[in-house]
Structures are given as C-alpha cells and as structure tokens.
Design an enzyme around this catalytic site. Sequence first.
Site, PDB file in Angstrom:
ATOM      1  N   HIS A 109       0.872  -1.178   0.000  1.00  0.00           N
ATOM      2  CA  HIS A 109       0.000   0.000   0.000  1.00  0.00           C
ATOM      3  C   HIS A 109       0.909   1.228   0.000  1.00  0.00           C
ATOM      4  O   HIS A 109       1.984   1.205   0.607  1.00  0.00           O
ATOM      5  CB  HIS A 109      -0.837   0.123   1.276  1.00  0.00           C
ATOM      6  N   ASP A 112       2.267   1.966   3.372  1.00  0.00           N
ATOM      7  CA  ASP A 112       3.234   1.003   3.929  1.00  0.00           C
ATOM      8  C   ASP A 112       4.650   1.460   3.607  1.00  0.00           C
ATOM      9  O   ASP A 112       5.572   1.281   4.391  1.00  0.00           O
ATOM     10  CB  ASP A 112       3.119  -0.386   3.283  1.00  0.00           C
ATOM     11  N   HIS A 279     -11.126 -13.925   3.465  1.00  0.00           N
ATOM     12  CA  HIS A 279     -12.313 -13.114   3.197  1.00  0.00           C
ATOM     13  C   HIS A 279     -13.441 -13.989   2.676  1.00  0.00           C
ATOM     14  O   HIS A 279     -14.610 -13.760   3.002  1.00  0.00           O
ATOM     15  CB  HIS A 279     -12.005 -12.017   2.182  1.00  0.00           C
ATOM     16  N   ASP A 315     -10.923 -11.938  10.793  1.00  0.00           N
ATOM     17  CA  ASP A 315      -9.966 -11.935   9.689  1.00  0.00           C
ATOM     18  C   ASP A 315      -8.580 -12.133  10.304  1.00  0.00           C
ATOM     19  O   ASP A 315      -7.853 -11.179  10.522  1.00  0.00           O
ATOM     20  CB  ASP A 315     -10.084 -10.572   8.990  1.00  0.00           C
ATOM     21  N   ASP A 317      -5.902 -13.700   9.190  1.00  0.00           N
ATOM     22  CA  ASP A 317      -4.748 -13.598   8.286  1.00  0.00           C
ATOM     23  C   ASP A 317      -3.592 -14.515   8.704  1.00  0.00           C
ATOM     24  O   ASP A 317      -2.444 -14.067   8.838  1.00  0.00           O
ATOM     25  CB  ASP A 317      -4.238 -12.150   8.219  1.00  0.00           C
ATOM     26  N   ASP A 347      -0.914 -12.625   2.139  1.00  0.00           N
ATOM     27  CA  ASP A 347      -1.504 -11.564   2.974  1.00  0.00           C
ATOM     28  C   ASP A 347      -1.739 -12.218   4.335  1.00  0.00           C
ATOM     29  O   ASP A 347      -2.860 -12.557   4.707  1.00  0.00           O
ATOM     30  CB  ASP A 347      -2.803 -11.058   2.343  1.00  0.00           C
TER      31      ASP A 347
HETATM   32  C1  XLS Z   1      -7.530  -6.456   4.482  1.00  0.00           C
HETATM   33  C2  XLS Z   1      -7.105  -6.662   3.106  1.00  0.00           C
HETATM   34  C3  XLS Z   1      -6.012  -5.748   2.609  1.00  0.00           C
HETATM   35  C4  XLS Z   1      -5.915  -5.809   1.103  1.00  0.00           C
HETATM   36  C5  XLS Z   1      -5.149  -4.698   0.498  1.00  0.00           C
HETATM   37  O1  XLS Z   1      -8.311  -7.219   5.041  1.00  0.00           O
HETATM   38  O2  XLS Z   1      -6.744  -7.999   2.973  1.00  0.00           O
HETATM   39  O3  XLS Z   1      -4.797  -6.015   3.203  1.00  0.00           O
HETATM   40  O4  XLS Z   1      -5.360  -7.012   0.662  1.00  0.00           O
HETATM   41  O5  XLS Z   1      -5.650  -3.467   0.859  1.00  0.00           O
HETATM   42 CA    CA Z   2      -7.555 -10.558   5.580  1.00  0.00          CA
HETATM   43 CA    CA Z   3      -5.909  -9.105   1.268  1.00  0.00          CA
END
Ligand code: XLS
Ligand code: CA
Ligand code: CA
Length: 446
Positions: A109, A112, A279, A315, A317, A347
């Site tokens: 991003h 970032d 997601h 979420d 991750d 991610d």
């Molecule tokens: C957040 C998203 C984000 C996107 C990019 O949940 O996964 O990181 O991948 O903005």
């Molecule tokens: Ca995520």
């Molecule tokens: Ca993502």
Amino acid sequence: MSRAQFIGNREYFPGIGRVQYEGPDSDNPLSFKAYDPDRIVAGKTMEEHLRFSVAYWHTFCADGADPFGPGTRHRPWSVSNDGMENARNKVDAAFEFFSKLNVPFYCFHDRDMAPEGDSVEESEFNLKTLVALAKERQEATGVRLLWGTANLFSHPRFMNGGATNPNFAVVAHAGAQVKAALDATLELGGQNYVFWGGREGYSCLFNTDTKKELEHFARFLTMARDYGRSIGFEGNFLIEPKPMEPMYHQYDVDAQTVIGFLRQHGLDQDFKLNIEANHATLAGHSSEHDLQMCVDAGMLGSIDANRGNPQNGWDTDQFPSNMYDCVHNMMVVLAAGGLGSGGLNFDAKVRRESTDLEDLFIAHIGGMDAYARALVIAERIVSDGRIDAFKTARYSSFEEGDGKRFEAGELNLTDLRDIAAANPETPLESGKQENVENLINDYMFS
Ligand code: XLS
Ligand code: CA
Ligand code: CA
C-alpha cells in the site's frame, strides 16, 4: 536469476542466508522441504506456477498490536523518530528479506512504503522518493511488484469510507491517493493494481444512501481505470472482496457480488478479482468457491493466500497450512490454466506471540511449501482425470437429445412440461460425494 543477499546499508537478518530447497528429509526450519523453484510441474517451473509474493504491510509494518495491547515486536528497521528514515530502512529490510526468501514478487500500500505528509504534495513527494529507492532495489535484486494499492482505510478522514464517503472532500482525497498509487505502481512495473474496499460500506442504514454510494464507487473506479490507462498502465485492475471488518456491511461482499457490480457498470473488461482465502470464509464460502466463481466469469486475477481460524469469525490472516484448502485452490487454478499475471500473495501475519525475526522466514517458508505440495498434488488430480470424469458423467444428460436442446436454447417451458409428462420416472442418481472425497485423500496421502 541472480539476486543479491543484501544491498542496503546494513544487514537486517544476520545469520540467515538464501533459503534453499533441501527436500523433505531436511530438519532445517530455514529450508524449503517442497518448494523447489526450478522443478518442472506440468511444463512450467514451480516459480512460474506459484508466483509467490510477500505483503509489505504485515511483514514490515505490523508490530503485533491488537485491540487489547500494544506491539510485541520491535523491528530494527523501525527505530528512528524520523518517519522517512524508517521508511528507507524498511525498503532495505524488505528487499533483503525478498532476496533471502527467494520470492519473485511483493505487494504494498502507498502508506506502507512512505509515511503520509502534511499535505497532498508532501505525501506525493514522500511516496515518489521511496518508490525511486524501491525501483533501484528491484533492479538490483530482480524482485518484481505483483500489485500496488492505496490505503483508504487507516487515516481518520476515511472513517466513513473513501470513494463512497458521504462527503465529497474525502472522496477527492481518496482520488489523490489512488492517482499517486497508480503512478507508483506504473513506475515500479506493477502487474496489477488492487482495490480493497476496506471502509467502502456502512454501519447504519438509517444514515446511509446505499444507491448513491454504490454509484459513486462505480464512478470512482471508472476514473481510476481511465487515469491508469491514460498513463500507460496495462495491467489488471483487481477488486478484493470482503464482506465485513472493519465495516459492518462492505459493498464488495464476495466474488459473485463483485462480478455482478463490475458487469453492471461496464468495468468487467479492465477489472478482475483478487480473492483472499480468509475473506471468502468470512463471507460464508470456501476460498475454492470464490475462486471458481471468478474462473467461471473469466475474472480470476490473483490470490491473497492465507487462512482464517475455523473457531472464530475474524480476519485472522494466518499463513496457509491447511492442505485440503491449498490443494483445492490449486485444482481450481490449474484447471483454469494458471494464475496468469496474478500470484499467490501471502496476505498473512505471524502471530502476536511470534516475536523472533526468523519467524518471518519460517512462516513464509511454511506457506510456500504448503502451496508447492498443493501444486504437485493438484496436478496429479487434474491430469489423472478421475474427478473430472465424475463431473462430466454427472452432466451427461445434457450431451444429447432434449438435454442438449435445452442448453442450446431450443426448448421453452411448455416443452419441459411435455417432456416431464412423457417421462414420469426421474432417476435418483448418486452424487458420490464420499467417493470423490476419498479419492482426494488417496491422491494426497498415498
Ligand atoms: C484487508 C485486506 C487488505 C488488502 C489490500 O483485510 O486484505 O490487506 O489485501 O488493501
Ligand atoms: Ca484478511
Ligand atoms: Ca488481502
């Protein structure tokens, strides 16, 4: 491809060299057990199939803070009071990491890579400065940009949304950021540009005009597409669905919702989808489901490879390690002919309790090995053809006679009625689910 070990002013991961393929018998946690980049699978190297990418935000920006406590990780590239100095150090740490991990791509991003300034001009300057450094590092290491994106969700101004904010002044700021992020993506040769609508949604319908917001969203995406094409960006624009978190309702709920939206607004020629596994599960699907929906629509763009925690609805991750999911995802990808200009972007973040620098390597190595194994197994399944034969046989009644005429659009509803009346008995054909699931286990473990 020859890649430098580290090229900045200092080494951020001392004691860790280039991660090598050592095979399944190695007990070295800093080696690949399955990912052998040059190994040929179905005519392409593993590196070409899997197109692994590191997510800049999780790996170099996040410090392990959660809603209940501050960060637990103190990274040596984030110790200065000067944001730009930290940002430069982060670029050096990142490219050292990519090189040592032997990963071909990364994603970022705008915020970032470079801190936000006090004005649009200063923010643009900061980003350009860091992009110039990243470009040098890309050239020195051979690491490429899979996609760039703009963070339209962290700054307080975006609390009610970016492109769908009820206040135009904020929409304009969202536009300024996307413009600069598109410039940066083009400058770095990015293969895709992603929109994740983090705060494009709403919490309360009493105070929200959803029709207006969705029209604004389409208008904004159209402007971004037009600007991107006008500066020479030829890659795919990608939308990344997610149903909730941070917003209660997010507009890009899941793959089918996004596909319908893009088609409704005439954006389906330039946009594809970036499917994140976690997601899809938040939307009540599986990742393979959302991938298949994209493939069916000809709109699979890229994958954010991670997983959620099956015991909660967040979420989380986490790095992908569930082999059933990885294999199924790769089956969908292989059957569709591969990832194209997309990739497998991790991610994913190490847990808050995983505080060692080497944990960053170990986590990525695990994800890369999981998908390398999945590629090999999925290729076996797809090329063997038994699963596919099950599917084909199941639909064989559409291959001839009235079934074929139905598909060709040669029947109407009255015809269906007459055919049913002439055939009072309908067969009860077993779906054989247990049989196909057993087969998957045979492929995976025998
Ligand atoms: C957040 C998203 C984000 C996107 C990019 O949940 O996964 O990181 O991948 O903005
Ligand atoms: Ca995520
Ligand atoms: Ca993502």
